[in-house]
Scaffold this motif. Structure first.
Motif, mmCIF file in Angstrom:
data_model
loop_
_atom_site.group_PDB
_atom_site.id
_atom_site.type_symbol
_atom_site.label_atom_id
_atom_site.label_comp_id
_atom_site.label_asym_id
_atom_site.label_seq_id
_atom_site.Cartn_x
_atom_site.Cartn_y
_atom_site.Cartn_z
ATOM 1 N N MET A 1 -26.012 -3.555 -6.052
ATOM 2 C CA MET A 1 -25.951 -4.965 -6.426
ATOM 3 C C MET A 1 -24.491 -5.318 -6.675
ATOM 4 O O MET A 1 -23.648 -5.165 -5.820
ATOM 5 C CB MET A 1 -26.857 -5.218 -7.628
ATOM 6 N N THR A 2 -24.169 -5.754 -7.857
ATOM 7 C CA THR A 2 -22.816 -6.182 -8.170
ATOM 8 C C THR A 2 -22.284 -5.375 -9.341
ATOM 9 O O THR A 2 -23.025 -4.719 -10.056
ATOM 10 C CB THR A 2 -22.810 -7.679 -8.544
ATOM 11 N N PRO A 7 -16.712 -10.380 -13.029
ATOM 12 C CA PRO A 7 -17.344 -11.451 -12.255
ATOM 13 C C PRO A 7 -17.331 -11.124 -10.766
ATOM 14 O O PRO A 7 -16.327 -10.663 -10.231
ATOM 15 C CB PRO A 7 -16.480 -12.677 -12.567
ATOM 16 N N PRO A 8 -18.441 -11.360 -10.082
ATOM 17 C CA PRO A 8 -18.527 -11.038 -8.657
ATOM 18 C C PRO A 8 -17.971 -12.122 -7.750
ATOM 19 O O PRO A 8 -17.815 -11.917 -6.545
ATOM 20 C CB PRO A 8 -20.024 -10.875 -8.437
ATOM 21 N N GLY A 9 -17.699 -13.292 -8.315
ATOM 22 C CA GLY A 9 -17.206 -14.415 -7.535
ATOM 23 C C GLY A 9 -16.906 -15.569 -8.456
ATOM 24 O O GLY A 9 -16.968 -15.442 -9.679
ATOM 25 N N PRO A 10 -16.576 -16.732 -7.902
ATOM 26 C CA PRO A 10 -16.269 -17.894 -8.737
ATOM 27 C C PRO A 10 -17.457 -18.302 -9.605
ATOM 28 O O PRO A 10 -18.594 -18.344 -9.135
ATOM 29 C CB PRO A 10 -15.933 -18.989 -7.712
ATOM 30 N N VAL A 20 -23.852 -18.372 -13.493
ATOM 31 C CA VAL A 20 -24.135 -18.422 -12.066
ATOM 32 C C VAL A 20 -22.819 -18.339 -11.309
ATOM 33 O O VAL A 20 -21.875 -19.084 -11.585
ATOM 34 C CB VAL A 20 -24.892 -19.711 -11.678
ATOM 35 N N TYR A 21 -22.780 -17.406 -10.348
ATOM 36 C CA TYR A 21 -21.572 -17.162 -9.571
ATOM 37 C C TYR A 21 -21.852 -17.407 -8.085
ATOM 38 O O TYR A 21 -22.930 -17.071 -7.578
ATOM 39 C CB TYR A 21 -21.108 -15.713 -9.724
ATOM 40 N N ALA A 22 -20.858 -17.956 -7.389
ATOM 41 C CA ALA A 22 -20.937 -18.099 -5.941
ATOM 42 C C ALA A 22 -20.589 -16.767 -5.296
ATOM 43 O O ALA A 22 -19.578 -16.147 -5.625
ATOM 44 C CB ALA A 22 -19.983 -19.191 -5.465
ATOM 45 N N LEU A 23 -21.431 -16.336 -4.354
ATOM 46 C CA LEU A 23 -21.180 -15.080 -3.655
ATOM 47 C C LEU A 23 -20.711 -15.293 -2.227
ATOM 48 O O LEU A 23 -20.315 -14.338 -1.569
ATOM 49 C CB LEU A 23 -22.460 -14.230 -3.641
ATOM 50 N N GLY A 24 -20.763 -16.524 -1.745
ATOM 51 C CA GLY A 24 -20.470 -16.771 -0.341
ATOM 52 C C GLY A 24 -21.705 -16.541 0.511
ATOM 53 O O GLY A 24 -22.745 -16.035 0.045
ATOM 54 N N ASP A 25 -21.636 -16.921 1.760
ATOM 55 C CA ASP A 25 -22.722 -16.723 2.716
ATOM 56 C C ASP A 25 -24.024 -17.385 2.243
ATOM 57 O O ASP A 25 -25.117 -16.875 2.463
ATOM 58 C CB ASP A 25 -22.944 -15.226 2.966
ATOM 59 N N GLY A 26 -23.890 -18.528 1.537
ATOM 60 C CA GLY A 26 -25.064 -19.268 1.107
ATOM 61 C C GLY A 26 -25.845 -18.624 -0.008
ATOM 62 O O GLY A 26 -27.040 -18.917 -0.176
ATOM 63 N N LYS A 27 -25.204 -17.775 -0.807
ATOM 64 C CA LYS A 27 -25.902 -17.067 -1.876
ATOM 65 C C LYS A 27 -25.205 -17.292 -3.214
ATOM 66 O O LYS A 27 -24.007 -17.541 -3.273
ATOM 67 C CB LYS A 27 -25.964 -15.565 -1.585
ATOM 68 N N GLY A 63 -31.997 -5.498 -12.653
ATOM 69 C CA GLY A 63 -31.708 -5.714 -14.060
ATOM 70 C C GLY A 63 -31.517 -7.189 -14.356
ATOM 71 O O GLY A 63 -32.370 -8.018 -14.012
ATOM 72 N N PRO A 64 -30.394 -7.568 -14.969
ATOM 73 C CA PRO A 64 -30.171 -8.978 -15.319
ATOM 74 C C PRO A 64 -29.631 -9.820 -14.166
ATOM 75 O O PRO A 64 -29.323 -10.987 -14.360
ATOM 76 C CB PRO A 64 -29.125 -8.877 -16.433
ATOM 77 N N ASP A 65 -29.512 -9.247 -12.980
ATOM 78 C CA ASP A 65 -28.918 -9.932 -11.834
ATOM 79 C C ASP A 65 -29.985 -10.381 -10.843
ATOM 80 O O ASP A 65 -30.863 -9.597 -10.449
ATOM 81 C CB ASP A 65 -27.943 -9.014 -11.100
ATOM 82 N N LEU A 66 -29.880 -11.645 -10.424
ATOM 83 C CA LEU A 66 -30.792 -12.203 -9.428
ATOM 84 C C LEU A 66 -29.958 -12.932 -8.380
ATOM 85 O O LEU A 66 -29.238 -13.881 -8.701
ATOM 86 C CB LEU A 66 -31.770 -13.171 -10.095
ATOM 87 N N VAL A 67 -30.030 -12.456 -7.138
ATOM 88 C CA VAL A 67 -29.289 -13.060 -6.024
ATOM 89 C C VAL A 67 -30.240 -13.964 -5.254
ATOM 90 O O VAL A 67 -31.304 -13.528 -4.795
ATOM 91 C CB VAL A 67 -28.691 -11.990 -5.094
ATOM 92 N N MET A 68 -29.850 -15.232 -5.120
ATOM 93 C CA MET A 68 -30.722 -16.243 -4.528
ATOM 94 C C MET A 68 -29.955 -17.107 -3.536
ATOM 95 O O MET A 68 -28.724 -17.103 -3.493
ATOM 96 C CB MET A 68 -31.278 -17.158 -5.625
ATOM 97 N N GLN A 69 -30.730 -17.877 -2.809
ATOM 98 C CA GLN A 69 -30.209 -18.920 -1.944
ATOM 99 C C GLN A 69 -29.449 -19.948 -2.767
ATOM 100 O O GLN A 69 -29.888 -20.357 -3.837
ATOM 101 C CB GLN A 69 -31.397 -19.588 -1.241
ATOM 102 N N ARG A 70 -28.289 -20.368 -2.270
ATOM 103 C CA ARG A 70 -27.554 -21.440 -2.941
ATOM 104 C C ARG A 70 -28.098 -22.789 -2.483
ATOM 105 O O ARG A 70 -28.215 -23.064 -1.282
ATOM 106 C CB ARG A 70 -26.063 -21.357 -2.643
#
Length: 253
Positions: A1-2, A7-10, A20-27, A63-70
Motif C-alpha cells: 500500500m503506502t 504523506p503519499p501525495g498532495p 485525503v491525499y491525491a495519488l494521481g491516475d484518478g485515485k 488497515g487505515p488506508d482506503l484507495v478509491m476513485q477520485r
C-alpha cells in the motif's frame, strides 16, 4: 500500500477522523489518523457498486488506508451554499438515493442497527453526496449497518435538522434557517420511509457520537423529545456503533 510514515501525495482534504491525499491516475487515498481497518467498508462499497449503487470504485484497502476513485465535483452541501435555488432539486436527489439504497439487501456480516435487513448508510446527508458530471455518488461508508430503512432516513433527518453548518457565505446566513426547513420538508415529502417510529432510537445513537457538539445535542434532544442529559452521559453510553470512527464532514474531494 503506502508508507504510513509520510504523506503519499498532495493533501486535498481533511476531516475530523481522516485525511485525503491525491495519488494521481484518478485515485485518492483516505487515511484515518487512528487504528482502524477499512476492510469491511471497502467490501461493502464493492458489494454496492456491483448492485448498481453510485459509490466510488475501490482499488485497495489496508488497515487505515482506503484507495478509491477520485470524484471530480463538489458535495451537495457546498453546492447548496453557492446555489441555494437548487434546494428542492437536491432534496429530491437525496430522497432518491435513500430509496435506491434501501432496495439493497444487507450482505452477510454487516453489523446490525436494530431489526431489518436493508443496507443503511447512517450518515447519508448532503455533505456525503458528491455531485459529478456522471451523477451523484455517495461517500463515507464507515457507519454502514443493516436495519430498517426508516432508521436511515431518521438519522439523515436528525443530522440535517440538528447540525451546525460552518463556513456559510455571509450573504446566505440570514436565509440559512429557512433553506434548512425547506430542504427538510421537501426531503421528507419525497422519501419513501417514515422517520417517526425511529426518532428516539436514532437520536440516542447519534448522541453517543463524540463529534456531536453540545448545541447539536440539545437540538437532537428537542427533536426526539428526550430528557436533558446528565453531564458526560453520552460519552459514557455504549450500544451499537458507539466505538465506530466519526464521519468525515465535508465529503470526499
Amino acid at each position: 500500500m503506502t508508507d504510513p510514515a509520510g504523506p503519499p501525495g498532495p493533501l486535498i482534504g481533511s476531516g475530523r477522523a481522516a485525511d485525503v491525499y491525491a495519488l494521481g491516475d484518478g485515485k485518492v487515498l483516505r487515511r484515518y489518523r487512528f487504528a482502524y481497518s477499512c476492510t469491511a467498508e471497502a467490501g461493502l462499497m464493492r458489494y454496492l457498486r456491483e448492485a448498481g449503487y453510485p459509490v466510488p470504485e475501490v482499488f485497495a484497502a489496508d488497515g487505515p488506508d482506503l484507495v478509491m476513485q477520485r470524484l471530480r465535483g463538489r458535495d451537495m452541501l457546498a453546492d447548496l451554499a453557492s446555489r441555494p435555488w437548487r434546494v428542492a432539486r437536491h432534496a429530491r436527489t437525496l430522497a432518491r438515493l435513500h430509496d435506491q439504497l434501501h432496495q439493497i439487501a444487507a450482505p452477510a456480516g454487516l453489523r446490525p442497527f436494530g431489526p431489518g435487513g436493508q443496507v443503511l448508510h447512517l450518515d447519508l446527508h448532503p455533505a456525503n453526496v458528491m455531485l459529478t458530471a456522471d451523477g451523484p455518488f455517495v461517500i463515507d461508508w464507515s457507519n454502514a449497518s443493516a436495519g430498517e430503512a426508516g432508521a436511515d432516513v431518521a438519522m439523515a433527518y436528525l443530522i440535517m435538522a440538528s447540525s451546525d453548518v460552518d463556513g456559510l457565505p455571509s450573504w446566505l446566513v440570514p436565509a440559512a434557517g429557512w433553506l434548512r426547513r425547506l430542504f427538510l420538508r421537501r426531503f421528507l415529502a419525497a422519501v419513501r420511509d417514515d422517520v417517526r417510529p425511529h426518532l428516539t432510537q436514532v437520536a440516542r445513537h447519534r448522541l453517543k457520537d463524540p463529534n456531536v457538539r453540545p448545541s447539536e445535542a440539545a437540538r437532537l434532544r428537542r427533536l426526539a423529545e428526550l430528557p436533558a442529559a446528565e453531564p458526560g452521559a453520552e460519552q459514557a453510553a455504549d450500544g451499537p456503533g458507539a466505538q465506530k470512527p466519526p464521519h468525515l464532514p465535508g465529503g470526499h474531494p
